[in-house]
Design an enzyme around this catalytic site. Structure first.
Site, short mmCIF file in Angstrom:
data_model
loop_
_atom_site.label_atom_id
_atom_site.label_comp_id
_atom_site.label_asym_id
_atom_site.label_seq_id
_atom_site.Cartn_x
_atom_site.Cartn_y
_atom_site.Cartn_z
N ARG A 1 40.54 12.95 60.85
CA ARG A 1 39.84 12.17 61.88
C ARG A 1 39.86 12.88 63.23
NH1 ARG A 1 42.63 6.34 61.23
NH2 ARG A 1 41.16 5.83 62.92
N THR A 6 41.04 3.93 54.79
CA THR A 6 40.60 5.03 53.94
C THR A 6 40.64 4.58 52.49
OG1 THR A 6 41.48 6.66 55.49
CG2 THR A 6 41.04 7.42 53.25
N ILE A 42 47.87 7.05 52.60
CA ILE A 42 46.54 7.15 53.18
C ILE A 42 46.34 5.91 54.04
CG2 ILE A 42 45.52 8.61 51.39
CD1 ILE A 42 44.26 6.19 50.14
N ASP A 43 45.51 6.03 55.06
CA ASP A 43 45.31 4.92 56.00
C ASP A 43 44.74 3.70 55.29
OD1 ASP A 43 46.22 6.51 58.07
OD2 ASP A 43 44.20 7.06 58.75
N GLN A 44 44.99 2.54 55.88
CA GLN A 44 44.52 1.28 55.29
C GLN A 44 43.01 1.28 55.05
OE1 GLN A 44 45.56 -2.20 57.56
NE2 GLN A 44 44.57 -3.62 56.16
#
Length: 302
Positions: A224, A123, A119-121
């Site tokens: 997103r 998020t 998962i993105d930093q």
């Protein structure tokens, strides 16, 4: 720092990868990859030949994980589930990364534990870690085969009136610049991508809507991009919905929290991995985040 340079001694001339296998417990494949990445030094010189020899004193770059005391929200003998805070990396970016979730899980469960998805930093939310190699292979394959039911919460700009299925193919934007290569967009030649959006609550004073997003595919930045595509970008998104100059400034860490709030609505991306359901070894799990995402979201908007 989790990466440190440590001294070792080979009592006789031998292949470096054999030393790593016999003395440090590496598999042959991991040992050769380790050498190829430039993790062994002899007399201060980098050794890159996976079949190279060592003898006597030499140095290895070793990963020594550190903990910040982040406890799992649920665990079994095979896996552990963490509620990752926004801003924490999942994997270290380089040898100078001070902390990532890999540190936390390997500090707790040993060198064979690993993250099973990304998962993105920015998020926040649920992150699944395997405690051993066999569980890692199984869980990663389940993600690849779409056997994981993932649900996210997102706070988006504007009022969403009803639930929607966003079925739009995604592609990395073809361009020579490093900036544009990392951006994903809807394109007819892209990979099939679908996100189901459920409307949960509208906040009229902020003109923002809380939604639940269920990605049926696992493309980079999928939620997103899809929400931006339907004119409801996620609050705090520093890329989708921003002009190129501001995107570059964000990537260069040149935008203050105050300016970012003014441009995107929050000082972090308001996306949260809230629920994960799956069947593992005959047992059905339906796991929820314990984070109060709404409170964190409104705090990030101030």
């Amino acid at each position: 720092m989790p990466f440190v340079l440590k001294d070792f001694v080979a009592p006789k001339r031998m292949k470096a990868f054999l030393f790593l296998i016999r003395e440090l417990g590496f598999t042959q494949r991991d040992a050769q990859r380790y050498i190829a990445k430039g993790r062994i030094f002899i007399d201060g010189e980098l050794m890159r030949d996976p079949a190279g020899d060592i003898e006597g004193l030499f140095q290895c770059v070793m990963f020594e994980p550190v903990s910040r005391g982040l406890d799992p929200v649920f665990q079994t003998q095979s896996f552990a589930l963490f509620d990752k805070p926004s801003g924490v990396l999942v994997h270290p970016q380089n040898r100078h990364t001070p902390y990532s979730m890999v540190d936390e899980i390997r500090h707790r469960y040993g060198p064979h534990a690993n993250i099973t998805h990304r998962i993105d930093q920015e998020t926040s939310g649920l992150l699944l870690a395997a405690k051993d190699k066999e569980s890692e292979r199984t869980l990663k394959l389940m993600f690849e085969n779409r056997e994981m039911d993932k649900r996210y919460l997102a706070l988006v700009h504007g009022r969403m009136e009803e639930d929607v299925v966003i079925d739009a193919p995604l592609i990395r934007q073809p361009d020579d610049s490093a900036l544009v290569r990392m951006i994903v967009k809807v394109h007819v030649e892209g990979k099939p991508s679908r996100t189901d959006i459920k409307v949960l609550r509208y906040f009229p004073e902020q003109d923002m809507t809380l939604v639940e997003a269920k990605p049926l595919t696992g493309r980079q930045h999928q939620i997103r991009v899809h929400l931006f595509h339907v004119k409801h970008p996620i609050v705090g998104d520093p890329i989708y919905g921003q002009n190129e100059e501001d995107v570059v400034r964000f990537l260069d860490k040149g935008i203050s929290d105050e300016e970012r709030i003014g441009k995107s609505g929050a000082k972090r991306l308001l996306l949260h991995a809230n629920r994960l359901a799956f069947t593992f070894e005959g047992v059905r799990y339906d796991l929820m985040s314990k984070t109060d995402f709404i409170s964190e979201a409104f705090e990030a908007m101030q």
